[in-house]
Structures are given as C-alpha cells and as structure tokens.
Write a protein that holds these residues in place. Structure first.
Motif, PDB file in Angstrom:
ATOM      1  N   ALA A   1      -5.960   8.524  37.089  1.00 11.54           N
ATOM      2  CA  ALA A   1      -7.099   9.211  36.452  1.00 11.54           C
ATOM      3  C   ALA A   1      -6.974  11.036  37.258  1.00 11.54           C
ATOM      4  O   ALA A   1      -6.996  11.617  35.777  1.00 11.54           O
ATOM      5  N   VAL A   2      -4.806  10.651  37.578  1.00 12.99           N
ATOM      6  CA  VAL A   2      -4.380  12.316  37.005  1.00 12.99           C
ATOM      7  C   VAL A   2      -4.674  12.700  35.441  1.00 12.99           C
ATOM      8  O   VAL A   2      -4.763  13.923  34.979  1.00 12.99           O
ATOM      9  N   ARG A   3      -4.160  11.640  35.138  1.00  7.88           N
ATOM     10  CA  ARG A   3      -3.823  11.650  33.296  1.00  7.88           C
ATOM     11  C   ARG A   3      -5.599  11.578  32.316  1.00  7.88           C
ATOM     12  O   ARG A   3      -5.103  12.514  31.999  1.00  7.88           O
ATOM     13  N   SER A   4      -6.558  11.178  33.132  1.00 14.65           N
ATOM     14  CA  SER A   4      -7.955  11.274  33.011  1.00 14.65           C
ATOM     15  C   SER A   4      -8.171  12.297  32.694  1.00 14.65           C
ATOM     16  O   SER A   4      -8.606  13.525  31.032  1.00 14.65           O
ATOM     17  N   VAL A   5      -8.039  13.478  33.461  1.00 13.45           N
ATOM     18  CA  VAL A   5      -7.542  15.150  33.961  1.00 13.45           C
ATOM     19  C   VAL A   5      -6.502  16.035  32.593  1.00 13.45           C
ATOM     20  O   VAL A   5      -7.481  16.365  31.694  1.00 13.45           O
ATOM     21  N   TRP A   6      -5.250  15.591  32.546  1.00 11.26           N
ATOM     22  CA  TRP A   6      -4.690  16.337  31.831  1.00 11.26           C
ATOM     23  C   TRP A   6      -4.592  15.745  30.721  1.00 11.26           C
ATOM     24  O   TRP A   6      -4.341  16.613  29.275  1.00 11.26           O
ATOM     25  N   ARG A   7      -5.457  14.276  30.423  1.00  8.44           N
ATOM     26  CA  ARG A   7      -5.464  14.216  28.310  1.00  8.44           C
ATOM     27  C   ARG A   7      -7.207  14.487  28.176  1.00  8.44           C
ATOM     28  O   ARG A   7      -7.887  14.737  27.071  1.00  8.44           O
ATOM     29  N   SER A   8      -8.587  15.205  28.989  1.00 10.47           N
ATOM     30  CA  SER A   8      -9.521  15.321  28.412  1.00 10.47           C
ATOM     31  C   SER A   8      -9.760  17.064  27.971  1.00 10.47           C
ATOM     32  O   SER A   8      -8.752  18.160  28.095  1.00 10.47           O
ATOM     33  N   ALA A   9     -10.412  16.739  26.564  1.00  4.88           N
ATOM     34  CA  ALA A   9      -9.718  18.328  26.090  1.00  4.88           C
ATOM     35  C   ALA A   9     -11.527  19.083  26.636  1.00  4.88           C
ATOM     36  O   ALA A   9     -10.460  20.216  26.438  1.00  4.88           O
ATOM     37  N   LEU A  10     -11.385  19.125  27.777  1.00  2.93           N
ATOM     38  CA  LEU A  10     -13.149  19.811  28.024  1.00  2.93           C
ATOM     39  C   LEU A  10     -12.104  20.707  29.471  1.00  2.93           C
ATOM     40  O   LEU A  10     -12.050  21.439  29.525  1.00  2.93           O
ATOM     41  N   ALA A  11     -11.349  20.095  29.980  1.00  7.01           N
ATOM     42  CA  ALA A  11     -10.683  19.848  30.430  1.00  7.01           C
ATOM     43  C   ALA A  11      -9.274  21.311  30.181  1.00  7.01           C
ATOM     44  O   ALA A  11      -8.895  22.642  30.881  1.00  7.01           O
ATOM     45  N   TRP A  12      -8.515  20.948  28.851  1.00 13.04           N
ATOM     46  CA  TRP A  12      -8.243  21.874  28.518  1.00 13.04           C
ATOM     47  C   TRP A  12      -8.842  23.479  28.677  1.00 13.04           C
ATOM     48  O   TRP A  12      -7.764  24.372  27.878  1.00 13.04           O
ATOM     49  N   GLN A  13     -10.024  23.180  27.596  1.00  9.65           N
ATOM     50  CA  GLN A  13     -10.814  24.224  27.727  1.00  9.65           C
ATOM     51  C   GLN A  13     -10.774  25.531  28.250  1.00  9.65           C
ATOM     52  O   GLN A  13     -10.621  26.778  28.655  1.00  9.65           O
ATOM     53  N   VAL A  14     -11.292  24.512  29.705  1.00  2.79           N
ATOM     54  CA  VAL A  14     -11.757  25.216  31.237  1.00  2.79           C
ATOM     55  C   VAL A  14     -10.362  26.125  31.514  1.00  2.79           C
ATOM     56  O   VAL A  14     -10.105  27.392  31.805  1.00  2.79           O
ATOM     57  N   THR A  15      -9.394  25.628  31.201  1.00  2.00           N
ATOM     58  CA  THR A  15      -8.108  25.949  31.043  1.00  2.00           C
ATOM     59  C   THR A  15      -7.432  26.789  30.672  1.00  2.00           C
ATOM     60  O   THR A  15      -6.915  27.447  31.420  1.00  2.00           O
ATOM     61  N   LEU A  16      -7.485  26.915  29.311  1.00  2.00           N
ATOM     62  CA  LEU A  16      -7.277  27.872  28.932  1.00  2.00           C
ATOM     63  C   LEU A  16      -8.498  29.683  29.616  1.00  2.00           C
ATOM     64  O   LEU A  16      -7.457  30.784  28.843  1.00  2.00           O
ATOM     65  N   PHE A  17      -9.261  29.070  29.654  1.00  2.00           N
ATOM     66  CA  PHE A  17     -10.290  30.105  29.393  1.00  2.00           C
ATOM     67  C   PHE A  17      -9.415  30.744  30.652  1.00  2.00           C
ATOM     68  O   PHE A  17      -9.885  31.502  30.999  1.00  2.00           O
ATOM     69  N   MET A  18      -9.584  30.065  32.263  1.00  2.00           N
ATOM     70  CA  MET A  18      -8.964  30.789  33.058  1.00  2.00           C
ATOM     71  C   MET A  18      -7.723  31.002  32.972  1.00  2.00           C
ATOM     72  O   MET A  18      -7.187  31.936  33.122  1.00  2.00           O
ATOM     73  N   GLY A  19      -6.682  30.500  32.169  1.00  2.00           N
ATOM     74  CA  GLY A  19      -5.124  31.514  31.759  1.00  2.00           C
ATOM     75  C   GLY A  19      -5.594  32.978  30.678  1.00  2.00           C
ATOM     76  O   GLY A  19      -5.403  33.468  31.352  1.00  2.00           O
ATOM     77  N   LEU A  20      -6.606  32.550  30.258  1.00  2.00           N
ATOM     78  CA  LEU A  20      -6.764  34.094  29.292  1.00  2.00           C
ATOM     79  C   LEU A  20      -7.829  35.163  30.384  1.00  2.00           C
ATOM     80  O   LEU A  20      -6.997  36.719  29.826  1.00  2.00           O
ATOM     81  N   GLN A  21      -8.639  34.756  30.644  1.00  2.00           N
ATOM     82  CA  GLN A  21      -9.326  35.700  31.170  1.00  2.00           C
ATOM     83  C   GLN A  21      -7.925  36.468  32.415  1.00  2.00           C
ATOM     84  O   GLN A  21      -8.519  37.229  33.671  1.00  2.00           O
ATOM     85  N   SER A  22      -7.705  35.138  33.494  1.00  2.00           N
ATOM     86  CA  SER A  22      -6.357  36.085  34.390  1.00  2.00           C
ATOM     87  C   SER A  22      -5.812  36.504  33.807  1.00  2.00           C
ATOM     88  O   SER A  22      -5.233  37.790  33.933  1.00  2.00           O
ATOM     89  N   LEU A  23      -4.610  36.476  32.315  1.00  2.00           N
ATOM     90  CA  LEU A  23      -3.301  37.423  31.339  1.00  2.00           C
ATOM     91  C   LEU A  23      -4.850  38.802  31.065  1.00  2.00           C
ATOM     92  O   LEU A  23      -3.969  40.292  31.802  1.00  2.00           O
TER      93      LEU A  23
END
Length: 404
Positions: free
Chosen positions: A214-236
């Motif tokens: 289940a956890v691998r499915s989150v880390w392998r999800s393109a959508l999850a990475w898109q959410v993650t990158l937006f989180m990181g860039l707006q935090s930056l």
C-alpha cells in the motif's frame, strides 16, 4: 461514561487542533525579524544566518520520516502533545548562549513541527470526514495567525524583555499550553480499543517499509509526486520569505522595526488566503483555477520585491500574503482531496511533507548564498520566480479531479 463523552467532545478536539496549529510556524517566524541580531551576536555570514531557518526546515522533512512510525506505535493523540513539549524544549535550547545550541534547538524545533505537520491531515480526515476542507481551512488559518502574532511581537518583545533570547524563548509557553489542551485526547485514546488501532493505522503515513504494498503504491503514484512537488515548491518560496523578507527591506534602507511590521502584515494577510482557498477548493471538482491564482500572485509579489522593494513594500507584502496563504492552504487541501480515505491521506501527507520540506530547506540557504556571492537580492528573487513557474506546471497536474 459521561466524563469520557465530555473529553471526546469535538469542541475539545477543535481547541486542541487550533492551539497546536498556532505553534506550527510560530517558532520559525519568531527568528526572521531577529536575524541581524543573531548574526551580530555570533558573527554569522549571510549563508550561516540562513542556516538558522534552513536547519529547522530540513528537519521538517527528516522528522516526517519518523512521524508515521510514531503515530502507528503510540497513536496520534499521544504523539501530538509530546511533539508540542519537544517544540517547547527546542525553543528554549535555541536561546542558550552558543551558536551550536542555536542550530541544535532548530533541529528539535523542526522535528517537533514535522510530527504536527504529518499527523494533522490524517487526524482531520478521520475525525471530520465530511468537513475535511473546512477543517483544513481552520488549521492552516490558525497556523498562519500564530506566525503573524509572533512576527509582529518579536522586535517589541526584544526591547521590552531586554534581548533577543527572551523574545525567542517566551514562545515555549505557547507550546506548553497547547500540549496541556491535548491531555483530554490522551485520556480518551487510552480507553479505545479498535478505534485506537484505526488511529495508528491511519497515521502510518509514508512509512516506506519495503514489504508494504500500500505504501509503495503511494510512492509510485505520479499524482502523489505531483502533490508532493507542489507542496515542496510552495514551501520553498514561503521559507525564503520567512528567512529573508525583513532583511531584504532593511538592506534597501527600511528600519528594522518597520521591516518587522511589514513582515507581520504579510503573515496577517496570509490568514485570509489560508481560510478562503481551502473552502473554495472543497467546492470545486478541479482546483486548477486556484493553482493559477496563487502562483501568479506569489510571482507578482516577488517581482515587485525585485523592482521596488521599499516603495511598494506594503503592496508586495499583501499580494505575497494572499498567494502564500492560499498556496499552503491549497497544498494541504490537495493532500486530503487527492486521497480516498484517512489511511491514504496520512500516507500522502507523510510523503508530501518528507520530500517537500527536504526540497524547501534548500531555499533559504540557496538564497543566502546567492546574495552573499552577488551582493544583490535580484539573483535569488529571479531564481524563486523560476520556482513559481515550476510550481504552476506541477500544480496544474496535481489539481486534476483524481485520487491516489
């Protein structure tokens, strides 16, 4: 039974969430107006001064790695007050008479806030499933309100209490009060059986265990990475401002007290964006228009700081504030909206905040290094404008009406 029901009342949980949220940026915002004092006290260069804010942000990411395991092992209701006490301790360590303590306290502060950051979305998704967007609005608004009060009070407290150490240290009391407010939830959690297991399961966010499909499915999800990158860039882009906005103003001739007030105003305006944008996002199938709005406002505000920092200080602070507040509220709301259940929300929260804050930690340090190398704030601001363009691209993908 009546006592247990009273302790479990949603109003008490709401109070605990609000008080915890008030602490989630306060310890970071308290430093920014005092950076010049810290640099003078310890003889720090621009790059070394940036580490005062970069170190806590780095541990926002590293701390997010252990938050899921702690939540799973002890339950969110127990981990949250412990994190608040750790935050209070970190604030006090930071004011000990040593540069090493200044950075070491930042490690504790960042780790403590990471625990709060990761566990809160899963808790909200579990306990307020029908009001997740509005509750996200409440806690992000409270988070930014705490930063606003602290930013406005830092310089006056320094003068009233006789030094920057007292000005920074006093905020440990806010963390202790919030920890005490969570004690009813600790008592309730002790009485749970199956429910307690569900709390721990839901907070098993992003554990990264190799045998967890289940956890691998989150880390392998393109959508999850898109959410993650937006989180990181707006935090930056936000942490660059937290670290350097007052210094940008003072380097262009504004007084330190005036720069602190403008910085506090920026945080105050963020409250409006943080409240409004999650509410709008919850009513939309796709949040793409909001992505365009918040990234454009942040880019416009940064461009203003490049062209006329002091002359338009209040305007740029207002535009940036609306964009920043809206962006962080939207990033946290996307974690909830892109998740189908509380368990996925917790996992996505762990992933987004681990990777996102590790990315964001580079912002203040890189901006300080660029400024030191060039003697100008134009190159760092130009680099952040590039970050805004990238955030727009990944945000448009993250805002699609899909779930991880």
């Amino acid at each position: 039974m009546r006592r247990a029901a009273l302790l479990a009342h949603p109003a008490l949980l709401l109070v605990g969430i609000v008080l915890a949220s008030l602490n989630m940026r306060a310890a970071l915002a308290s430093v920014s107006p005092l950076v010049s004092e810290l640099a003078a006290a310890y003889g720090l260069s621009s790059a070394a001064s940036s580490l005062v804010t970069s170190v806590p942000v780095l541990f926002l990411g590293l701390g997010a790695l252990v938050a899921p395991w702690l939540g799973r092992r002890f339950g969110a209701e127990r981990v949250l007050p412990a994190a608040l006490l750790l935050l209070g301790a970190g604030i006090l360590v930071r004011v000990l008479p040593s540069a090493a303590a200044l950075y070491g306290g930042g490690v504790l502060v960042g780790t403590a806030i990471a625990l709060l950051n990761v566990l809160m979305p899963g808790l909200i998704k579990r306990d307020f499933p029908d009001r997740a967007a509005s509750m996200t609005s409440v806690y992000t608004g409270a988070m930014i309100a705490g930063a606003t009060v602290v930013a406005a009070a830092s310089v006056p407290l320094e003068r009233a209490l006789g030094g920057w150490q007292a000005s920074l240290g006093v905020w440990s009391l806010l963390a202790v009060v919030a920890a005490l407010a969570w004690l009813p939830q600790v008592v309730v959690a002790r009485g749970r059986t199956g429910a307690a297991h569900e709390v721990r399961a839901a907070t098993a966010a992003g554990s990264g265990a190799p045998d967890s499909g289940a956890v691998r499915s989150v880390w392998r999800s393109a959508l999850a990475w898109q959410v993650t990158l937006f989180m990181g860039l707006q935090s930056l882009w936000s942490y660059v401002l937290i670290a350097w906005m007052p210094t940008i103003f003072t380097d262009h001739g504004m007084s330190r007290s005036a720069a602190g007030v403008v910085f506090a105003f920026n945080n105050l305006i963020q409250v409006a964006g943080a409240f409004a944008v999650p509410l709008l996002a919850g009513r939309m199938r796709s949040q793409r228009p909001l992505i365009v709005l918040v990234t454009t406002m942040v880019a416009a505000g940064y461009a203003g700081l490049m062209v006329a920092p002091v002359q338009g200080a209040w305007l740029w602070s207002a535009v940036l504030g609306l964009g920043q507040g809206g962006a962080v509220g939207l990033a946290l709301t996307l974690i909830v909206l892109r998740s189908g259940d509380a368990v996925t929300a917790a996992r996505l929260s762990g992933m987004a905040q681990t990777v996102g804050y590790l990315l964001a930690a580079a912002g203040p340090l890189a901006a300080g290094a660029l400024h030191q190398a060039t003697g100008s704030w134009t190159p760092p601001i130009a680099a952040v404008l590039g970050v805004c363009a990238t955030a727009l691209a990944v945000g448009l993908l993250a805002a699609r009406n899909r779930t991880v």
